[in-house]
Design a protein around this motif. Structure first.
Motif, short mmCIF file in Angstrom:
data_model
loop_
_atom_site.label_atom_id
_atom_site.label_comp_id
_atom_site.label_asym_id
_atom_site.label_seq_id
_atom_site.Cartn_x
_atom_site.Cartn_y
_atom_site.Cartn_z
N VAL A 46 -9.02 6.86 -2.99
CA VAL A 46 -10.19 7.55 -3.54
C VAL A 46 -10.23 8.98 -3.00
N PRO A 47 -10.40 9.99 -3.85
CA PRO A 47 -10.48 11.38 -3.38
C PRO A 47 -11.60 11.56 -2.36
N GLY A 48 -11.28 12.22 -1.25
CA GLY A 48 -12.25 12.42 -0.19
C GLY A 48 -13.48 13.17 -0.65
N VAL A 49 -13.29 14.13 -1.55
CA VAL A 49 -14.42 14.91 -2.02
C VAL A 49 -15.45 14.04 -2.73
N LEU A 50 -14.99 12.99 -3.40
CA LEU A 50 -15.90 12.08 -4.08
C LEU A 50 -16.75 11.32 -3.08
N VAL A 51 -16.11 10.82 -2.03
CA VAL A 51 -16.82 10.05 -1.02
C VAL A 51 -17.82 10.93 -0.27
N ASP A 52 -17.43 12.18 -0.02
CA ASP A 52 -18.27 13.08 0.79
C ASP A 52 -19.45 13.67 0.02
N GLY A 70 0.81 -1.21 0.00
CA GLY A 70 0.00 0.00 0.00
C GLY A 70 0.85 1.26 0.00
N ALA A 71 1.96 1.24 0.73
CA ALA A 71 2.84 2.41 0.78
C ALA A 71 3.53 2.61 -0.56
N VAL A 72 3.97 1.53 -1.18
CA VAL A 72 4.61 1.63 -2.49
C VAL A 72 3.65 2.22 -3.51
N LEU A 73 2.43 1.72 -3.52
CA LEU A 73 1.43 2.20 -4.47
C LEU A 73 1.09 3.67 -4.23
N ALA A 74 0.94 4.05 -2.97
CA ALA A 74 0.58 5.43 -2.65
C ALA A 74 1.66 6.40 -3.08
N ARG A 75 2.94 6.06 -2.83
CA ARG A 75 4.02 6.94 -3.24
C ARG A 75 4.09 7.06 -4.76
N ALA A 76 3.88 5.95 -5.45
CA ALA A 76 3.94 5.97 -6.91
C ALA A 76 2.81 6.81 -7.49
N LEU A 77 1.60 6.67 -6.96
CA LEU A 77 0.47 7.42 -7.48
C LEU A 77 0.60 8.92 -7.18
N ALA A 78 1.38 9.25 -6.16
CA ALA A 78 1.62 10.66 -5.84
C ALA A 78 2.75 11.24 -6.67
N GLY A 79 3.35 10.41 -7.53
CA GLY A 79 4.43 10.87 -8.38
C GLY A 79 5.81 10.77 -7.76
N HIS A 80 5.90 10.17 -6.59
CA HIS A 80 7.19 10.01 -5.89
C HIS A 80 7.77 8.63 -6.24
N PHE A 81 8.26 8.49 -7.44
CA PHE A 81 8.65 7.17 -7.94
C PHE A 81 9.90 6.63 -7.26
N THR A 82 10.84 7.50 -6.97
CA THR A 82 12.06 7.04 -6.28
C THR A 82 11.73 6.56 -4.87
#
Length: 251
Positions: free
Chosen positions: A209-215, A145-157
């Motif tokens: 998932v973006p919080g605004v979508l859920v809310d 989950g941490a690997v995926l989150a960093r990658a999706l945020a653009g922090h590939f390194t």
């Protein structure tokens, strides 16, 4: 059954809570009693302890933070369960300095292994607090989950660092000292002699998932909760979950 007063928080706890409630019901039926003795190591402000006490069980919370224990006592009082919640200063390393071994029907070890110096010792102590027939609920940070989150945020390194680091850390600024795979957690539990009865991926989608979508989207919260529940036991999603939950039993 999630906490109705905290709908957003339920996205983070619903899967574990549902599994835990069922496990407590099974343990109570097997023991032939309505009230169980539950130990919550690192239970903090009572996210699980207070709802468990609402079910009628006696809960002992061990935590090193005086502020967290103060908040726990206040929360228990507001919920009307102060007589069923006991706050004890201490930590997983010195667990048996503050509680008796072998005295609990169920032990919760949630968000502890990431921070202890020796995760294997942390698991052994949690198991050592169980009665001859008991249930362990273990929750810890997941590597994928941490690997995926960093990658999706653009922090590939940073994503690659987490993937290759022995502790699963993405860098010096990472606030989590250690992360686990499902295989690592189940091995820690199995090495104590307990039988693993379930592994669950927690927060597979909720953190992405973006919080605004859920809310704002009608029905989105309920639909996302159902999606999380459906994915939790599917091994294909364990590798991308933010947290991993292991349920194990003795006797």
């Amino acid at each position: 059954m999630s906490d109705p007063l905290r709908p957003r928080a339920s996205l983070r706890t619903a899967v574990v809570w549902e599994v835990l409630v069922e496990a407590l019901e099974r343990r109570a039926a097997a023991a032939g009693q309505d009230v169980l003795d539950v130990l919550d190591t690192g239970g903090g402000t009572g996210n699980f302890a207070v709802p468990v006490a609402r079910l009628g069980h006696r809960v002992t919370v061990v935590d090193p933070s005086p502020n967290a224990l103060f908040a726990l006592e206040r929360r228990a009082a507001e919920a009307g369960v102060a007589d069923r919640v006991r706050a004890v200063p201490g930590d997983a390393h010195g667990l048996f300095d503050v509680v008796e071994p072998g005295g609990y029907d169920t032990v919760l070890c949630h968000g502890v292994l990431e921070y202890v110096d020796d995760p294997a010792e942390g698991v052994r102590n949690a198991v050592g607090a169980l009665r001859p027939a008991g249930t362990l609920s273990l929750l810890a940070a997941g590597l994928g989950g941490a690997v995926l989150a960093r990658a999706l945020a653009g922090h590939f390194t940073e994503a690659r660092n987490a993937l290759t680091d022995p502790a699963g850390r993405w860098g010096d600024g990472d606030p989590v000292p250690r992360r686990f795979t499902a295989e690592q957690l189940t091995a820690l539990v199995s090495d104590t002699g307990l039988k693993v009865s379930g592994v669950h991926g927690v927060r597979v989608f909720a953190d992405l998932v973006p919080g605004v979508l859920v809310d704002t989207e009608p029905g989105a919260m309920d639909a996302l909760l159902k999606l999380e529940a459906a994915a939790a036991e599917n091994p294909a999603f364990h590798s991308v979950a933010t947290q991993l939950h292991v349920l194990a039993e003795r006797g």
